[in-house]
Design a protein around this motif. Structure first.
Motif, short mmCIF file in Angstrom:
data_model
loop_
_atom_site.label_atom_id
_atom_site.label_comp_id
_atom_site.label_asym_id
_atom_site.label_seq_id
_atom_site.Cartn_x
_atom_site.Cartn_y
_atom_site.Cartn_z
N LEU A 175 2.32 9.47 -14.29
CA LEU A 175 1.99 8.29 -13.49
C LEU A 175 1.36 8.74 -12.18
CD1 LEU A 175 5.33 6.36 -14.05
CD2 LEU A 175 3.23 6.27 -15.41
N GLY A 192 -0.42 7.26 -8.32
CA GLY A 192 -0.87 6.24 -7.39
C GLY A 192 -2.24 6.67 -6.89
N GLY A 229 -2.67 9.64 -5.61
CA GLY A 229 -2.73 11.09 -5.69
C GLY A 229 -2.58 11.78 -4.34
N CYS A 230 -1.77 11.21 -3.46
CA CYS A 230 -1.58 11.79 -2.12
C CYS A 230 -0.48 12.84 -2.08
CB CYS A 230 -1.28 10.71 -1.10
SG CYS A 230 -2.73 9.73 -0.67
N SER A 231 0.18 13.12 -3.18
CA SER A 231 1.15 14.21 -3.16
C SER A 231 0.37 15.52 -3.07
CB SER A 231 2.00 14.19 -4.42
OG SER A 231 2.76 13.00 -4.44
N GLY A 288 2.50 10.06 6.95
CA GLY A 288 1.47 10.48 7.90
C GLY A 288 0.06 10.04 7.51
N THR A 310 0.36 4.62 -2.43
CA THR A 310 0.71 3.31 -2.99
C THR A 310 2.22 3.09 -2.89
OG1 THR A 310 1.08 4.29 -5.16
CG2 THR A 310 -1.15 3.45 -4.71
N GLY A 316 3.86 5.10 -5.63
CA GLY A 316 3.96 6.53 -5.27
C GLY A 316 5.02 6.74 -4.20
N HIS A 356 9.38 9.33 3.42
CA HIS A 356 10.01 9.13 4.74
C HIS A 356 8.92 9.09 5.81
CE1 HIS A 356 9.42 13.50 4.35
NE2 HIS A 356 9.01 13.36 5.59
N PHE A 391 7.05 1.75 -12.01
CA PHE A 391 7.32 0.61 -11.13
C PHE A 391 6.11 -0.32 -11.24
CE2 PHE A 391 9.55 4.10 -8.87
CZ PHE A 391 10.84 3.58 -8.92
N TYR A 441 11.30 18.97 -1.24
CA TYR A 441 10.72 17.63 -1.47
C TYR A 441 9.48 17.82 -2.35
CZ TYR A 441 8.48 13.24 0.11
OH TYR A 441 7.88 12.02 0.19
#
Ligand SMILES: Cc1cc2nc3c(=O)[nH]c(=O)nc-3n(C[C@H](O)[C@H](O)[C@H](O)COP(=O)(O)OP(=O)(O)OC[C@H]3O[C@@H](n4cnc5c(N)ncnc54)[C@H](O)[C@@H]3O)c2cc1C
Length: 493
Positions: free
Chosen positions: A61, A63, A65-67, A125, A130, A133, A140, A191, A438
């Motif tokens: 899955l 969103g 792709g900001c990881s 930041g 999304t 995501g 946090h 989700f 994390y």
């Protein structure tokens, strides 16, 4: 290309869009060519599951792709891009509760909320993640010590299970699934909808104060003294600082303005008031700044940039408190579009972020040792960011009563192996200090590392729940395979 040309059966897929493209982690150090399915409804999510099952491949899955690393990458199958499900469904101005589809981004959220006198409770930041995501990773903000994580501020979610069921989950209903799926790396279901709390605000501005600190100890002491009343606290660290200036940096402490303080809230609560300027210092177009930054993107250049920033921080402190827009304060990194390109734009170059979370009791010693270790080994982080956290009840959470220190490292084909080895050495220091990690900010952890930081049986319970929700193991991702393999091998799964 059409979906058919990639061997995806079109049975019942209706208008489901599918493309073939390069899908990478945000830091660009990992990526693969994938078939990307783009559902726009729960029905289309179910069709995507079925099509992947028929093709015999797992799906990850995704969103926006900001990881930084590989949580929404999939070397072995398809990718399900949820950004098409992006409607805001409901908002109650009295309670501040908002209901959205999972593809709604933080940017959409704040732009909708601000003119209505509200702001998202938790901001990363960057404004591009999304809701799905943010739930998948349980993100946090710089206020984690005050308001908790995204999950802490979520009231209810709809989860579409690979078994075909849609489950509404909250603290009262399907509570185990609620606490496991939030922060569950997108491994239990998709989700499709979420209802969340938001923050009432009385101005489009926030009051900010810069505090220059000469050591890590001084920075941490300041956080401890101010965390009971500050709304936000974040520390920037010059990782090149050594000796008696190890961990020197700049704290930003921010407070919401109480009702009545802003003389013209109508003006500051307009979206246009928050927009980041198009030019830096009035001349350099924002979208070209990464080119200028790339000239400094080496050890010598970044040593100079960090030193300049440290001294600028001392000047900032002398200027006293100032007002900044919420977007400017929360999404500072978005000021420079595509700043990551300064790290290199070709495949498998880029950056990784390494963010250990360490309990309060050991954090100072662990982080001091990490900073020294980096300097000894010649892998100094170009950006260091310190935050204070508090624990939450989500099964795979990264949060704890302690701290996180985010470190950015440049990746090149030449340094990759040595950098990974360096990270493994740092991981040993963190785990010895009782720390954890994390996965939104990780590309280096191994199953044997993960086994050491979850409480006894926690990860195994998560795997048991996954077998119930996803009996065919349809949901997978690169990070999942990376951190799982040893457990699964041992269990003979
Ligand atoms: C510049 C920058 C700054 C950042 N700052 C912070 C920060 O301050 N704090 C912080 O916590 N994070 C931060 N992040 C990380 C980012 O917030 C998280 O990685 C977030 O999860 C990204 O959301 P996304 O929509 O891009 O999801 P993706 O990265 O695409 O996916 C994240 C995870 O969620 C899963 N997922 C996606 N959509 C769904 C869905 N609909 N249902 C179920 N699972 C889903 C994916 O499978 C994956 O496991 C930052 C990232 C960047 C690039």
């Amino acid at each position: 290309m059409s979906a058919e040309t990639h061997g995806l059966p079109l049975a019942r897929s209706g208008s489901l869009r599918s493309d073939y493209e390069y899908v990478e982690g945000w830091g660009m150090a990992v990526g693969h060519y994938n078939r990307v399915l783009r559902p726009r409804s729960v029905e289309e999510i179910l069709v995507s599951y079925e099509n992947a099952r028929r093709s015999g491949v797992p799906i990850a899955l995704r969103g926006t792709g900001c990881s930084y690393g590989d949580p929404s990458c999939n070397a072995e199958g398809h990718v399900l891009d949820l950004t098409g499900m992006n409607r805001i469904l409901d908002f109650d101005e009295q309670s501040g509760e908002i209901e959205v589809e999972a593809g709604v981004t933080l940017e959409q959220l704040w732009k909708f909320l601000l003119p209505r006198g509200h702001w998202p409770k938790v901001c990363s930041g960057t404004m591009f993640p999304t809701t799905g995501g943010a739930l998948g990773m349980n993100i946090h903000g710089k206020n984690n010590f005050q308001v908790g994580t995204w999950g802490d501020n979520t009231l209810e979610v709809d989860l579409v299970l690979p078994s075909g069921e849609l489950r509404t989950c909250s603290r009262e209903q399907n509570a185990d699934l609620f606490h496991a799926a939030i922060g569950g790396l997108g491994m239990l279901g998709t989700f499709s909808r979420a209802r969340m709390k938001t923050k009432r605000i009385y101005s489009g501005e926030i009051e900010v104060r810069g505090i220059s600190t000469r050591t890590l100890r001084a920075m941490m002491e300041y956080f401890e003294e101010h965390k009971s009343h500050a709304d936000y606290l974040v520390g920037w660290i010059d990782c090149f600082g050594g000796g008696d200036q190890l961990g020197r940096g700049l704290i930003h402490e921010a407070h919401y303005l109480p009702e009545g303080v802003d003389p013209d809230p109508k003006a500051s609560l307009k979206v246009g008031y928050q927009e980041l300027p198009a030019n830096i210092m009035g001349v350099l177009p924002k979208d070209q700044v990464w080119r200028a930054l790339s000239l400094f993107n080496h050890d010598l250049g970044m040593r100079a940039v960090n030193l300049a920033k440290f001294h600028a921080g001392r000047v900032e402190q002398m200027g006293g408190p100032y007002r900044q827009s919420h977007a400017g304060f929360n999404f500072l990194l978005d000021y420079v579009p595509n700043w990551k390109w300064a790290y290199g734009r070709r495949e498998r170059r880029g950056l990784i972020q390494y963010q250990p979370f360490v309990p309060d009791e050991t954090a100072h010693d662990v982080y001091s040792e990490l900073l020294k270790h980096c300097q000894r080994k010649g892998f100094v982080s170009y950006l260091g960011v310190l935050k204070r956290h508090k624990p939450d009840p989500f099964w795979l959470t990264h949060a704890l009563d302690g701290w996180s220190l985010a470190l950015d490292f440049k990746v090149t084909p030449a340094n990759r192996e040595a950098l990974w080895k360096h990270c493994h050495e740092m991981t040993e220091i963190v785990l010895e200090g009782g720390g954890k990690f994390y996965f939104a900010k990780d590309l280096v952890l191994r199953a044997r590392d993960r086994e050491r930081f979850y409480p006894e049986g926690r990860f195994e319970s998560f795997c048991d729940l996954k077998r119930e929700c996803d009996p065919d193991g349809l949901l997978q991702s690169d990070v999942w395979r990376r951190i799982c393999s040893e457990t699964e091998e041992k269990r003979g799964a």
